[in-house]
Design a protein around this motif. Structure first.
Motif, short mmCIF file in Angstrom:
data_model
loop_
_atom_site.label_atom_id
_atom_site.label_comp_id
_atom_site.label_asym_id
_atom_site.label_seq_id
_atom_site.Cartn_x
_atom_site.Cartn_y
_atom_site.Cartn_z
N ILE A 81 0.84 -1.20 0.00
CA ILE A 81 0.00 0.00 0.00
C ILE A 81 0.88 1.25 0.00
O ILE A 81 0.61 2.20 -0.72
N GLY A 82 1.95 1.25 0.79
CA GLY A 82 2.85 2.39 0.82
C GLY A 82 3.47 2.67 -0.54
O GLY A 82 3.57 3.83 -0.95
N ALA A 83 3.88 1.62 -1.23
CA ALA A 83 4.45 1.79 -2.57
C ALA A 83 3.41 2.33 -3.54
O ALA A 83 3.71 3.22 -4.35
N CYS A 84 2.20 1.80 -3.45
CA CYS A 84 1.11 2.27 -4.33
C CYS A 84 0.84 3.76 -4.11
O CYS A 84 0.70 4.53 -5.06
N ILE A 85 0.76 4.16 -2.85
CA ILE A 85 0.47 5.56 -2.53
C ILE A 85 1.63 6.47 -2.95
O ILE A 85 1.41 7.56 -3.49
N PHE A 100 -8.74 15.66 -2.43
CA PHE A 100 -8.59 16.01 -1.03
C PHE A 100 -9.44 17.24 -0.70
O PHE A 100 -10.10 17.28 0.34
N ALA A 101 -9.43 18.22 -1.58
CA ALA A 101 -10.23 19.43 -1.37
C ALA A 101 -11.72 19.10 -1.30
O ALA A 101 -12.49 19.78 -0.63
N SER A 102 -12.12 18.02 -1.97
CA SER A 102 -13.51 17.56 -1.95
C SER A 102 -13.75 16.51 -0.86
O SER A 102 -14.81 15.91 -0.81
N ASN A 103 -12.74 16.29 -0.03
CA ASN A 103 -12.83 15.32 1.08
C ASN A 103 -13.07 13.90 0.57
O ASN A 103 -13.85 13.15 1.17
N GLU A 104 -12.41 13.52 -0.54
CA GLU A 104 -12.61 12.22 -1.14
C GLU A 104 -11.38 11.31 -1.06
O GLU A 104 -11.35 10.27 -1.72
N VAL A 105 -10.39 11.69 -0.27
CA VAL A 105 -9.19 10.87 -0.13
C VAL A 105 -9.25 10.21 1.25
O VAL A 105 -9.38 10.90 2.26
N PRO A 106 -9.17 8.87 1.29
CA PRO A 106 -9.22 8.18 2.59
C PRO A 106 -8.11 8.66 3.54
O PRO A 106 -7.01 9.00 3.10
N ASP A 107 -8.43 8.66 4.82
CA ASP A 107 -7.49 9.14 5.84
C ASP A 107 -6.15 8.41 5.79
O ASP A 107 -5.10 9.03 5.98
N PHE A 108 -6.16 7.09 5.53
CA PHE A 108 -4.90 6.36 5.51
C PHE A 108 -4.00 6.81 4.37
O PHE A 108 -2.78 6.79 4.49
N VAL A 109 -4.60 7.25 3.27
CA VAL A 109 -3.81 7.77 2.14
C VAL A 109 -3.21 9.12 2.51
O VAL A 109 -2.02 9.37 2.27
N VAL A 110 -4.02 9.97 3.12
CA VAL A 110 -3.53 11.28 3.56
C VAL A 110 -2.38 11.10 4.55
O VAL A 110 -1.34 11.74 4.43
N ALA A 111 -2.55 10.20 5.52
CA ALA A 111 -1.50 9.96 6.52
C ALA A 111 -0.23 9.44 5.88
O ALA A 111 0.88 9.88 6.23
#
Length: 126
Positions: A81-85, A100-111
């Motif tokens: 998952i880390g490599a994919c992100i 992200f501006a539309s709040n459509e990115v999962p929290d784990f991706v943002v983190a």
């Protein structure tokens, strides 16, 4: 294949990992979300992709995706998952910022991106 899919695949292959064919960043995020959920429900990022597949934990994906995941069965889910992100951030950062501006990115991706020094709000934290 789309331009996103081509660039994402090239980045992942350059990192030594196969990646399922997707058309755009939304499909990639959906794939990662399903893989992340399966991981969370099966013990976390330390579990291997093969263990998830053997348990039938990865649901809602087609056979081509499962076959691709089978190629990296020995890899820990968190590593994959880390490599994919990381690759997604390098080939589609503007798309991710818009989502992200539309709040459509999962929290784990943002983190994960924040951990890599990327702030989807617009700055790089290197």
């Amino acid at each position: 294949m789309s331009a996103f899919s081509d660039r994402w695949s090239q980045c992942m292959q350059g990192s030594g990992f196969p990646v399922p064919t997707v058309d755009d960043v939304n499909e990639a995020l959906d794939f990662l979300h399903k893989l992340h959920d399966a991981s969370e429900n099966s013990g976390g990022a330390e579990v291997t992709i093969g263990a998830l597949l053997a348990a039938g934990a990865v649901t809602g994906v087609d056979e081509a995706v499962l076959a691709t995941l089978g190629e990296v069965a020995a890899v820990a889910v968190g590593v994959y998952i880390g490599a994919c992100i990381a690759c997604m951030g390098s080939v589609a950062l503007d798309d991710l910022k818009g989502l992200f501006a539309s709040n459509e990115v999962p929290d784990f991706v943002v983190a994960q991106l924040n951990g890599q020094g990327v702030d989807l709000g617009g700055t790089v934290n290197a």
